[in-house]
Design a protein around this motif. Structure first.
Motif, PDB file in Angstrom:
ATOM      1  N   ARG A 154       0.835  -1.204   0.000  1.00  0.00           N
ATOM      2  CA  ARG A 154       0.000   0.000   0.000  1.00  0.00           C
ATOM      3  C   ARG A 154       0.874   1.260   0.000  1.00  0.00           C
ATOM      4  NH1 ARG A 154      -2.559   3.504   3.545  1.00  0.00           N
ATOM      5  NH2 ARG A 154      -4.632   4.183   2.859  1.00  0.00           N
ATOM      6  N   ILE A 200     -10.947  -9.924   0.915  1.00  0.00           N
ATOM      7  CA  ILE A 200     -11.439  -8.582   1.241  1.00  0.00           C
ATOM      8  C   ILE A 200     -11.179  -8.266   2.708  1.00  0.00           C
ATOM      9  CG2 ILE A 200     -13.518  -7.172   1.492  1.00  0.00           C
ATOM     10  CD1 ILE A 200     -14.623  -8.591  -1.005  1.00  0.00           C
ATOM     11  N   LYS A 201     -11.434  -9.237   3.584  1.00  0.00           N
ATOM     12  CA  LYS A 201     -11.235  -9.040   5.024  1.00  0.00           C
ATOM     13  C   LYS A 201      -9.779  -8.707   5.341  1.00  0.00           C
ATOM     14  CE  LYS A 201     -11.498 -12.702   7.686  1.00  0.00           C
ATOM     15  NZ  LYS A 201     -12.044 -13.807   8.546  1.00  0.00           N
ATOM     16  N   LYS A 243      -8.614  -5.264   3.592  1.00  0.00           N
ATOM     17  CA  LYS A 243      -9.295  -4.151   4.249  1.00  0.00           C
ATOM     18  C   LYS A 243      -8.596  -3.813   5.563  1.00  0.00           C
ATOM     19  CE  LYS A 243     -13.814  -2.669   5.989  1.00  0.00           C
ATOM     20  NZ  LYS A 243     -15.239  -3.062   6.224  1.00  0.00           N
ATOM     21  N   PHE A 283      -6.787  -1.158   2.394  1.00  0.00           N
ATOM     22  CA  PHE A 283      -7.222  -1.187   1.002  1.00  0.00           C
ATOM     23  C   PHE A 283      -8.749  -1.142   0.905  1.00  0.00           C
ATOM     24  CE2 PHE A 283      -2.965  -2.926   0.344  1.00  0.00           C
ATOM     25  CZ  PHE A 283      -2.595  -2.326  -0.848  1.00  0.00           C
ATOM     26  N   VAL A 284      -9.228  -0.619  -0.203  1.00  0.00           N
ATOM     27  CA  VAL A 284     -10.663  -0.568  -0.480  1.00  0.00           C
ATOM     28  C   VAL A 284     -10.965  -1.513  -1.633  1.00  0.00           C
ATOM     29  CG1 VAL A 284     -12.590   0.881  -1.232  1.00  0.00           C
ATOM     30  CG2 VAL A 284     -10.869   1.800   0.344  1.00  0.00           C
ATOM     31  N   PHE A 285     -11.914  -2.408  -1.427  1.00  0.00           N
ATOM     32  CA  PHE A 285     -12.286  -3.356  -2.480  1.00  0.00           C
ATOM     33  C   PHE A 285     -13.070  -2.631  -3.562  1.00  0.00           C
ATOM     34  CE2 PHE A 285     -15.451  -6.566  -4.040  1.00  0.00           C
ATOM     35  CZ  PHE A 285     -14.549  -7.335  -4.761  1.00  0.00           C
ATOM     36  N   PHE A 293      -8.324  -3.986  -5.829  1.00  0.00           N
ATOM     37  CA  PHE A 293      -8.359  -3.148  -4.619  1.00  0.00           C
ATOM     38  C   PHE A 293      -7.692  -1.814  -4.941  1.00  0.00           C
ATOM     39  CE2 PHE A 293      -8.591  -7.496  -3.238  1.00  0.00           C
ATOM     40  CZ  PHE A 293      -9.468  -7.491  -2.151  1.00  0.00           C
ATOM     41  N   LYS A 302      -5.873   1.908  -3.422  1.00  0.00           N
ATOM     42  CA  LYS A 302      -5.289   2.712  -2.349  1.00  0.00           C
ATOM     43  C   LYS A 302      -5.968   4.071  -2.373  1.00  0.00           C
ATOM     44  CE  LYS A 302      -1.048   5.006  -0.822  1.00  0.00           C
ATOM     45  NZ  LYS A 302       0.429   5.134  -0.982  1.00  0.00           N
ATOM     46  N   GLN A 303      -6.737   4.353  -1.369  1.00  0.00           N
ATOM     47  CA  GLN A 303      -7.461   5.630  -1.314  1.00  0.00           C
ATOM     48  C   GLN A 303      -6.514   6.734  -0.873  1.00  0.00           C
ATOM     49  OE1 GLN A 303     -10.352   6.206  -2.401  1.00  0.00           O
ATOM     50  NE2 GLN A 303     -11.367   4.231  -2.509  1.00  0.00           N
TER      51      GLN A 303
END
Length: 234
Positions: A171, A206-207, A210, A214-216, A231, A233-234
């Protein structure tokens, strides 16, 4: 000298607390003999495929079984992109990606020196000018922060001995808005002819990612045997 004692005690307390958190993140117990005795978020970590598995990675039927060309189409690679192939192994995907990035680069990241040596020989033999082999550690991808547009992980994440630490490192290396594409054999499908421990479910993936921030985004569900989960990276 006495005034230093509170700070020393505080440092010791914080160090022990951080060590405790790290220790509690993983469970040590037995399970599938094809895995290591280490579990993360309810999932047993699989044994790493070493350089002894190169022949399997380069098998002729891989295109038919995994539809690699469709996977590459899913990535929507653009010229100039910086892509990291995490757990690149023999460079199977790195070699294909290097012909798609134009002026960009493909960072072929692997933890085994033997794989890096094989990659270097492949680059010379096939004259692949856009690949940069990178020797990583079990906890860091060894890439600079905010430099990568996209990361591709094909059937490798489930073998990470330190999945949380690696997810944080990945990330960090991604640019803001960068994509991580996680390709794993579907554990939801019993007909996929792969050992159970070398599969992952969408929910488990996802679990875990997250938990690392990370955002799915989506699961491109068009491959024969594998998830293709994206996924961000916001």
């Amino acid at each position: 000298m006495h005034t230093l004692k509170p700070y020393i005690l505080l440092f010791a307390f914080l160090s022990l607390s951080m060590f405790s958190v790290g220790q509690n993140r993983y469970q040590i117990k037995t399970g599938d003999p094809n895995g290591i005795k280490k579990w993360y978020m309810g999932r047993q970590i699989a044994q790493v495929m070493s350089h002894y598995g190169i022949d399997w990675l380069e098998r002729e039927e891989r295109q038919r079984e995994e539809n690699t060309s469709l996977l590459l189409k899913n990535l929507a690679v653009k010229p100039g992109m910086f892509i990291a192939d995490i757990g690149a192994g023999s460079g199977y995907h790195s070699a294909l990606l290097s012909k798609m990035v134009g002026s960009g680069k493909v960072f072929a990241v692997d933890v085994e020196p033997e794989m890096i040596a094989y990659l270097n020989e492949r680059i010379k033999k096939e004259k692949l000018s856009r690949i940069v082999p990178v020797l990583s550690t079990e906890q860091k991808v060894s890439l600079p922060e905010n430099t990568i547009d996209m990361m591709l992980l094909v059937d490798v994440y489930h073998e990470f001995s330190y999945p949380y630490e690696m997810a944080l490192s990945m990330r960090s290396a991604l640019k803001p808005g960068g994509k991580l594409v996680l390709v794993e054999f579907r554990s939801e499908d019993s007909t996929v002819p792969i050992k159970t421990i070398h599969k992952m479910s969408e929910a488990q993936a996802i679990k875990e990612l997250k938990a690392a921030g990370f955002v799915f985004d989506k699961n491109i569900d068009n491959l024969p045997w594998q998830h293709c989960m994206v996924f961000t990276k916001q």
